[in-house]
Write a protein that holds these residues in place. Structure first.
Motif, short mmCIF file in Angstrom:
data_model
loop_
_atom_site.label_atom_id
_atom_site.label_comp_id
_atom_site.label_asym_id
_atom_site.label_seq_id
_atom_site.Cartn_x
_atom_site.Cartn_y
_atom_site.Cartn_z
N GLY A 133 0.83 -1.15 -0.05
CA GLY A 133 -0.14 -0.15 -0.02
C GLY A 133 0.70 1.22 0.00
O GLY A 133 1.97 1.27 0.44
N LEU A 134 0.20 2.35 -0.76
CA LEU A 134 1.08 3.49 -0.37
C LEU A 134 -0.03 4.70 0.23
O LEU A 134 -0.72 5.09 -0.47
CB LEU A 134 1.16 3.97 -2.08
CG LEU A 134 2.30 5.25 -2.35
CD1 LEU A 134 3.51 5.34 -1.50
CD2 LEU A 134 2.13 5.88 -3.79
N ASN A 135 0.69 4.90 1.29
CA ASN A 135 -0.04 5.60 2.11
C ASN A 135 0.58 7.40 2.14
O ASN A 135 1.87 7.26 2.19
CB ASN A 135 -0.18 5.39 3.74
CG ASN A 135 -1.16 4.13 3.91
OD1 ASN A 135 -1.24 3.25 3.27
ND2 ASN A 135 -2.00 4.36 4.93
N ARG A 152 10.61 11.58 0.50
CA ARG A 152 10.77 11.08 1.57
C ARG A 152 10.02 9.77 1.82
O ARG A 152 8.72 10.25 2.25
CB ARG A 152 11.05 12.04 2.54
CG ARG A 152 11.35 11.54 4.03
CD ARG A 152 11.63 12.92 5.03
NE ARG A 152 11.84 12.41 6.47
CZ ARG A 152 12.90 12.13 6.75
NH1 ARG A 152 14.08 12.21 5.96
NH2 ARG A 152 13.20 11.74 8.04
N VAL A 153 10.56 8.66 1.70
CA VAL A 153 9.46 7.53 1.92
C VAL A 153 9.67 6.75 3.14
O VAL A 153 11.23 6.25 3.27
CB VAL A 153 9.55 6.56 0.70
CG1 VAL A 153 8.69 5.42 0.67
CG2 VAL A 153 9.30 7.39 -0.58
N GLY A 181 5.74 4.69 11.38
CA GLY A 181 5.51 5.12 10.23
C GLY A 181 4.47 6.46 9.82
O GLY A 181 4.59 7.21 9.37
N LEU A 182 3.40 5.65 10.56
CA LEU A 182 1.88 6.64 10.69
C LEU A 182 2.50 8.15 11.37
O LEU A 182 1.98 9.15 10.59
CB LEU A 182 0.95 6.05 11.68
CG LEU A 182 -0.33 6.74 11.74
CD1 LEU A 182 -1.11 7.13 10.60
CD2 LEU A 182 -1.16 5.95 12.76
N ASN A 183 2.90 8.06 12.43
CA ASN A 183 3.44 9.25 13.03
C ASN A 183 4.33 10.16 11.99
O ASN A 183 4.37 11.64 12.08
CB ASN A 183 4.27 9.02 14.22
CG ASN A 183 3.23 8.48 15.36
OD1 ASN A 183 2.17 8.76 15.51
ND2 ASN A 183 3.88 7.77 16.46
N ASP A 191 6.76 11.86 2.92
CA ASP A 191 5.97 12.32 1.82
C ASP A 191 4.95 11.13 1.43
O ASP A 191 3.98 11.13 1.17
CB ASP A 191 6.71 12.58 0.51
CG ASP A 191 7.55 13.74 0.59
OD1 ASP A 191 6.88 14.94 0.89
OD2 ASP A 191 8.91 13.56 0.25
N ALA A 192 5.51 9.71 1.73
CA ALA A 192 4.89 8.54 1.89
C ALA A 192 5.41 7.61 2.66
O ALA A 192 6.33 7.44 3.17
CB ALA A 192 4.78 8.19 0.16
#
Length: 286
Positions: A133-135, A152-153, A181-183, A191-192
């Protein structure tokens, strides 16, 4: 003067008899131990599973209880073997090494089978499939994985998503867990986030509109439970138990519970692939 040798011989015979008895007793204890612990578990009768606390709907902690598709399926399979599951939370980056070092009997965390990981652990039969998934933060213009160059991934260290980002030539920011990751997205420092799509979708749904899923694509390999190298008795027993919970409808019920409406790829068959997967969960009256 001849009494001493006679006594010495008698003592020697006695010592030999004692040693023989001890040896026989020890052998009997080993056999009894194997009978009590046929799967070479850290604690007989208890399956100690390393898992995560923050990756719904696959594996997570809710109201103090470990749950999720992977963990509930493991409990059902273990029950077929008469085993109680004891879950312990850890970071994914260390999970496979902890399994192989026998801190845990098994790893349960939507673990995709890869050739690199096979060097550390053995895998059971695949029980699920997954998507990348790409959040992205709400309002982002990113809409595909092909647009990530120079961005910035963030990825969770040691995951398939980490491998994917590296293979694509990105320089990802590696974090220890999914909450991190969510934070990063919420704070605007990334960015993702490349995530397991099911986890990413649940995260987006719970974010109050702050996070969205921009894209997803099918992961190339199934997910499976991880075992210490050479613990074939446990791996083979759980493979058989997994087929049983597929055949009795448990796998289908949990799939509907945790992934409502999810389409199953036509070429995916959970477990050994030799059992029929019920198309719908059995009703309570059946």
């Amino acid at each position: 003067m001849r009494i001493v040798p006679a006594l010495t011989r008698a003592a020697a015979v006695g010592v030999a008899a004692v040693l023989a008895a001890v040896t026989l007793t020890a052998c009997g204890s080993d056999s009894a131990g194997e009978a009590d612990n046929p799967y070479n578990l850290l604690q007989p009768g208890v399956l100690r599973a390393g898992t995560l606390t923050d990756a719904p709907p696959n594996v997570y902690l809710k109201d103090g209880k470990f749950t999720g598709f992977d963990n509930d399926l493991l409990v059902a399979a273990a029950d077929k073997l008469g085993l109680k599951v004891e879950f312990v939370g850890t970071d994914f980056s260390g999970l496979l090494a902890q399994v192989n070092n026998r801190k845990f009997d098994i790893g349960s965390s939507s673990i995709t089978i890869t050739e690199a990981r096979k060097k550390t652990v053995d895998f059971g039969n695949g029980y699920d499939f997954g998507y990348l998934g790409l959040n992205v933060p709400a309002g982002s213009t990113l809409s595909s994985f092909d647009e990530l160059a120079g961005k910035r991934v963030v990825v969770v260290q040691g995951t398939v998503q980490d491998d994917y980002a590296t293979t694509k030539g990105l320089d990802p920011v590696r974090v220890p867990d999914y909450n991190s990751g969510l934070n990063q997205l919420k704070a605007g420092t990334a960015d993702a986030w490349i995530s397991p799509a099911e986890i990413g979708e649940k995260t987006a749904a719970d974010s109050g509109g702050k996070i969205t899923v921009a894209a997803k694509e099918l992961s190339p390999a199934p997910t499976a439970y991880a075992f210490a190298k050479g613990n074939d008795a446990l791996r083979e027993a759980l493979n058989k138990a997994l087929d049983e919970v597929i055949a009795d409808g448990t796998w289908t019920r949990l799939n509907e519970q945790y992934y409502p409406g999810r389409a199953i790829p036509a070429d995916f068959a959970p477990g050994s692939g030799t059992v029929t997967v019920p198309s719908a969960a059995p009703s309570a009256a059946s």
